[in-house]
Design a protein around this motif. Structure first.
Motif, PDB file in Angstrom:
ATOM      1  N   TYR A 182       5.164 -17.904  16.088  1.00 27.13           N
ATOM      2  CA  TYR A 182       4.815 -17.394  14.769  1.00 27.13           C
ATOM      3  C   TYR A 182       5.922 -16.500  14.241  1.00 27.13           C
ATOM      4  CZ  TYR A 182       0.052 -18.894  15.754  1.00 27.13           C
ATOM      5  OH  TYR A 182      -1.061 -19.638  16.042  1.00 27.13           O
ATOM      6  N   ARG A 183       6.063 -16.444  12.923  1.00 26.87           N
ATOM      7  CA  ARG A 183       6.958 -15.501  12.247  1.00 26.87           C
ATOM      8  C   ARG A 183       6.081 -14.379  11.719  1.00 26.87           C
ATOM      9  NH1 ARG A 183      11.853 -13.375  12.392  1.00 26.87           N
ATOM     10  NH2 ARG A 183      12.456 -12.500  10.396  1.00 26.87           N
ATOM     11  N   LEU A 184       6.404 -13.148  12.069  1.00 23.71           N
ATOM     12  CA  LEU A 184       5.606 -12.003  11.664  1.00 23.71           C
ATOM     13  C   LEU A 184       6.390 -11.078  10.760  1.00 23.71           C
ATOM     14  CD1 LEU A 184       4.433 -12.961  14.490  1.00 23.71           C
ATOM     15  CD2 LEU A 184       3.479 -10.691  14.593  1.00 23.71           C
ATOM     16  N   GLU A 185       5.685 -10.490   9.809  1.00 29.66           N
ATOM     17  CA  GLU A 185       6.205  -9.392   9.009  1.00 29.66           C
ATOM     18  C   GLU A 185       5.158  -8.296   9.071  1.00 29.66           C
ATOM     19  OE1 GLU A 185       8.353 -10.033   5.311  1.00 29.66           O
ATOM     20  OE2 GLU A 185       7.064  -8.509   4.398  1.00 29.66           O
ATOM     21  N   THR A 186       5.561  -7.140   9.589  1.00 30.58           N
ATOM     22  CA  THR A 186       4.627  -6.041   9.800  1.00 30.58           C
ATOM     23  C   THR A 186       5.044  -4.821   8.995  1.00 30.58           C
ATOM     24  OG1 THR A 186       5.867  -5.273  11.739  1.00 30.58           O
ATOM     25  CG2 THR A 186       4.084  -6.839  12.134  1.00 30.58           C
ATOM     26  N   GLY A 187       4.067  -4.129   8.446  1.00 27.06           N
ATOM     27  CA  GLY A 187       4.314  -2.898   7.713  1.00 27.06           C
ATOM     28  C   GLY A 187       3.868  -1.702   8.534  1.00 27.06           C
ATOM     29  N   TRP A 188       4.680  -0.664   8.555  1.00 26.81           N
ATOM     30  CA  TRP A 188       4.425   0.526   9.362  1.00 26.81           C
ATOM     31  C   TRP A 188       4.424   1.761   8.480  1.00 26.81           C
ATOM     32  CZ3 TRP A 188       3.557  -0.122  14.503  1.00 26.81           C
ATOM     33  CH2 TRP A 188       3.889  -1.368  15.033  1.00 26.81           C
ATOM     34  N   ARG A 189       3.620   2.740   8.857  1.00 27.06           N
ATOM     35  CA  ARG A 189       3.631   4.014   8.144  1.00 27.06           C
ATOM     36  C   ARG A 189       3.404   5.118   9.167  1.00 27.06           C
ATOM     37  NH1 ARG A 189      -1.522   3.861   4.498  1.00 27.06           N
ATOM     38  NH2 ARG A 189      -2.761   3.984   6.365  1.00 27.06           N
ATOM     39  N   ARG A 190       4.062   6.250   8.906  1.00 29.85           N
ATOM     40  CA  ARG A 190       3.880   7.408   9.790  1.00 29.85           C
ATOM     41  C   ARG A 190       2.719   8.223   9.249  1.00 29.85           C
ATOM     42  NH1 ARG A 190       8.947  10.310  12.169  1.00 29.85           N
ATOM     43  NH2 ARG A 190       9.755   9.766  10.129  1.00 29.85           N
ATOM     44  N   VAL A 191       1.728   8.427  10.112  1.00 31.75           N
ATOM     45  CA  VAL A 191       0.531   9.183   9.757  1.00 31.75           C
ATOM     46  C   VAL A 191       0.411  10.346  10.727  1.00 31.75           C
ATOM     47  CG1 VAL A 191      -1.985   9.088   9.535  1.00 31.75           C
ATOM     48  CG2 VAL A 191      -0.618   7.072   8.964  1.00 31.75           C
ATOM     49  N   ASP A 192       0.499  11.568  10.212  1.00 35.82           N
ATOM     50  CA  ASP A 192       0.402  12.759  11.061  1.00 35.82           C
ATOM     51  C   ASP A 192       1.375  12.689  12.240  1.00 35.82           C
ATOM     52  OD1 ASP A 192      -1.607  13.805   9.394  1.00 35.82           O
ATOM     53  OD2 ASP A 192      -3.187  12.811  10.554  1.00 35.82           O
ATOM     54  N   GLY A 193       2.601  12.223  11.970  1.00 38.31           N
ATOM     55  CA  GLY A 193       3.629  12.168  13.005  1.00 38.31           C
ATOM     56  C   GLY A 193       3.571  10.943  13.900  1.00 38.31           C
ATOM     57  N   GLU A 194       2.590  10.082  13.726  1.00 37.91           N
ATOM     58  CA  GLU A 194       2.455   8.887  14.557  1.00 37.91           C
ATOM     59  C   GLU A 194       2.674   7.636  13.706  1.00 37.91           C
ATOM     60  OE1 GLU A 194      -0.774   9.723  17.932  1.00 37.91           O
ATOM     61  OE2 GLU A 194      -1.603   9.693  15.895  1.00 37.91           O
ATOM     62  N   TRP A 195       3.415   6.678  14.248  1.00 31.81           N
ATOM     63  CA  TRP A 195       3.614   5.406  13.551  1.00 31.81           C
ATOM     64  C   TRP A 195       2.401   4.523  13.768  1.00 31.81           C
ATOM     65  CZ3 TRP A 195       7.200   4.168  10.070  1.00 31.81           C
ATOM     66  CH2 TRP A 195       8.281   5.033   9.955  1.00 31.81           C
ATOM     67  N   LYS A 196       1.854   4.018  12.669  1.00 28.67           N
ATOM     68  CA  LYS A 196       0.665   3.160  12.715  1.00 28.67           C
ATOM     69  C   LYS A 196       0.970   1.839  12.030  1.00 28.67           C
ATOM     70  CE  LYS A 196      -2.332   6.063  14.524  1.00 28.67           C
ATOM     71  NZ  LYS A 196      -3.183   5.767  15.655  1.00 28.67           N
ATOM     72  N   LEU A 197       0.374   0.800  12.531  1.00 29.45           N
ATOM     73  CA  LEU A 197       0.505  -0.516  11.935  1.00 29.45           C
ATOM     74  C   LEU A 197      -0.404  -0.583  10.717  1.00 29.45           C
ATOM     75  CD1 LEU A 197       1.774  -3.322  12.239  1.00 29.45           C
ATOM     76  CD2 LEU A 197      -0.192  -3.950  13.627  1.00 29.45           C
ATOM     77  N   LEU A 198       0.193  -0.753   9.547  1.00 24.80           N
ATOM     78  CA  LEU A 198      -0.539  -0.740   8.288  1.00 24.80           C
ATOM     79  C   LEU A 198      -0.968  -2.136   7.856  1.00 24.80           C
ATOM     80  CD1 LEU A 198      -1.537   0.724   5.753  1.00 24.80           C
ATOM     81  CD2 LEU A 198       0.780   0.495   4.818  1.00 24.80           C
ATOM     82  N   ASN A 199      -0.073  -3.098   7.965  1.00 20.91           N
ATOM     83  CA  ASN A 199      -0.412  -4.460   7.569  1.00 20.91           C
ATOM     84  C   ASN A 199       0.450  -5.436   8.343  1.00 20.91           C
ATOM     85  OD1 ASN A 199       2.129  -4.923   6.028  1.00 20.91           O
ATOM     86  ND2 ASN A 199       1.266  -3.350   4.705  1.00 20.91           N
ATOM     87  N   ALA A 200      -0.020  -6.673   8.352  1.00 17.78           N
ATOM     88  CA  ALA A 200       0.699  -7.701   9.080  1.00 17.78           C
ATOM     89  C   ALA A 200       0.421  -9.059   8.447  1.00 17.78           C
ATOM     90  CB  ALA A 200       0.266  -7.723  10.538  1.00 17.78           C
ATOM     91  N   GLY A 201       1.455  -9.844   8.356  1.00 13.25           N
ATOM     92  CA  GLY A 201       1.311 -11.215   7.899  1.00 13.25           C
ATOM     93  C   GLY A 201       2.036 -12.113   8.891  1.00 13.25           C
ATOM     94  N   TRP A 202       1.455 -13.256   9.175  1.00 14.14           N
ATOM     95  CA  TRP A 202       2.076 -14.164  10.111  1.00 14.14           C
ATOM     96  C   TRP A 202       1.852 -15.599   9.667  1.00 14.14           C
ATOM     97  CZ3 TRP A 202      -1.864 -10.831  11.276  1.00 14.14           C
ATOM     98  CH2 TRP A 202      -3.136 -11.368  11.514  1.00 14.14           C
ATOM     99  N   LYS A 203       2.809 -16.432  10.032  1.00 20.15           N
ATOM    100  CA  LYS A 203       2.668 -17.860   9.759  1.00 20.15           C
ATOM    101  C   LYS A 203       3.267 -18.626  10.923  1.00 20.15           C
ATOM    102  CE  LYS A 203       6.807 -18.052   6.898  1.00 20.15           C
ATOM    103  NZ  LYS A 203       7.364 -18.362   5.607  1.00 20.15           N
ATOM    104  N   GLN A 204       2.687 -19.765  11.176  1.00 21.49           N
ATOM    105  CA  GLN A 204       3.131 -20.608  12.274  1.00 21.49           C
ATOM    106  C   GLN A 204       4.500 -21.178  11.968  1.00 21.49           C
ATOM    107  OE1 GLN A 204       0.209 -23.551  13.165  1.00 21.49           O
ATOM    108  NE2 GLN A 204       1.380 -24.426  14.833  1.00 21.49           N
ATOM    109  N   ARG A 205       5.384 -21.147  12.973  1.00 26.00           N
ATOM    110  CA  ARG A 205       6.713 -21.754  12.848  1.00 26.00           C
ATOM    111  C   ARG A 205       6.599 -23.223  13.209  1.00 26.00           C
ATOM    112  NH1 ARG A 205      11.488 -19.355  10.953  1.00 26.00           N
ATOM    113  NH2 ARG A 205      12.061 -17.603  12.234  1.00 26.00           N
ATOM    114  N   MET A 206       7.320 -24.037  12.503  1.00 25.36           N
ATOM    115  CA  MET A 206       7.308 -25.484  12.805  1.00 25.36           C
ATOM    116  C   MET A 206       8.443 -25.826  13.705  1.00 25.36           C
ATOM    117  SD  MET A 206       4.748 -26.672  11.438  1.00 25.36           S
ATOM    118  CE  MET A 206       3.524 -25.842  10.480  1.00 25.36           C
TER     119      MET A 206
END
Length: 150
Positions: free
Chosen positions: A126-150
């Protein structure tokens, strides 16, 4: 076949969710912190900890098909019970910083699972694109999109 596809989607979701495992990375440079969290990804998946899936994402996490953190935890628990061996092998990671408190990470992942034999029963890239944000000093995964690679 549908169970295998759900399993593969879970692996991607779990990989993304568990990428936030290193909560102590808040003081590191943003790119290094995101990369360190992604390195911890494989260890977390190997630990088969569905609770970590939910705990380490942002409260408002959104993935493909509207998957939220609770749905990701439920799917993780089911897959960990069904498959003895679960794996996610990450390819090279590109990190794009958006200031000091946000980043995007893009990478490929090989998601595999099986019953413990020499070779996995199933696998998909899969190809992933992930969005990250720092919340109270900690990095958290905010969003993610993925699609199958051919």
């Amino acid at each position: 076949m549908q169970q295998i596809r759900r399993f593969q989607r879970f692996l991607v979701g779990a990989a993304l969710a568990l990428a936030g495992v290193l909560s102590g990375c808040g003081g590191a440079a943003p790119e290094q912190a995101v990369r360190a969290q992604l390195q911890a990804l494989q260890q977390a998946i190997d630990a088969r900890d569905a609770g970590a899936v939910e705990d380490l994402m942002a409260e408002d996490f959104v993935g493909n098909d509207g998957m939220d953190r609770r749905a990701t935890k439920q799917l993780a628990a089911g897959v960990f019970l069904r498959y003895r061996d679960v794996g996610a092998k990450l390819g090279p990671v590109e990190v794009e910083l958006r200031g000091d408190d946000a980043a995007i990470a893009r990478f490929d992942v090989l998601a595999t699972g099986g019953s413990g034999g020499v070779l996995p029963d199933s696998g998909q890239v899969y190809r992933l694109e992930t969005g990250w944000r720092r919340v109270d000093g900690e990095w958290k995964l905010l969003n993610a999109g993925w699609k199958q690679r051919m």
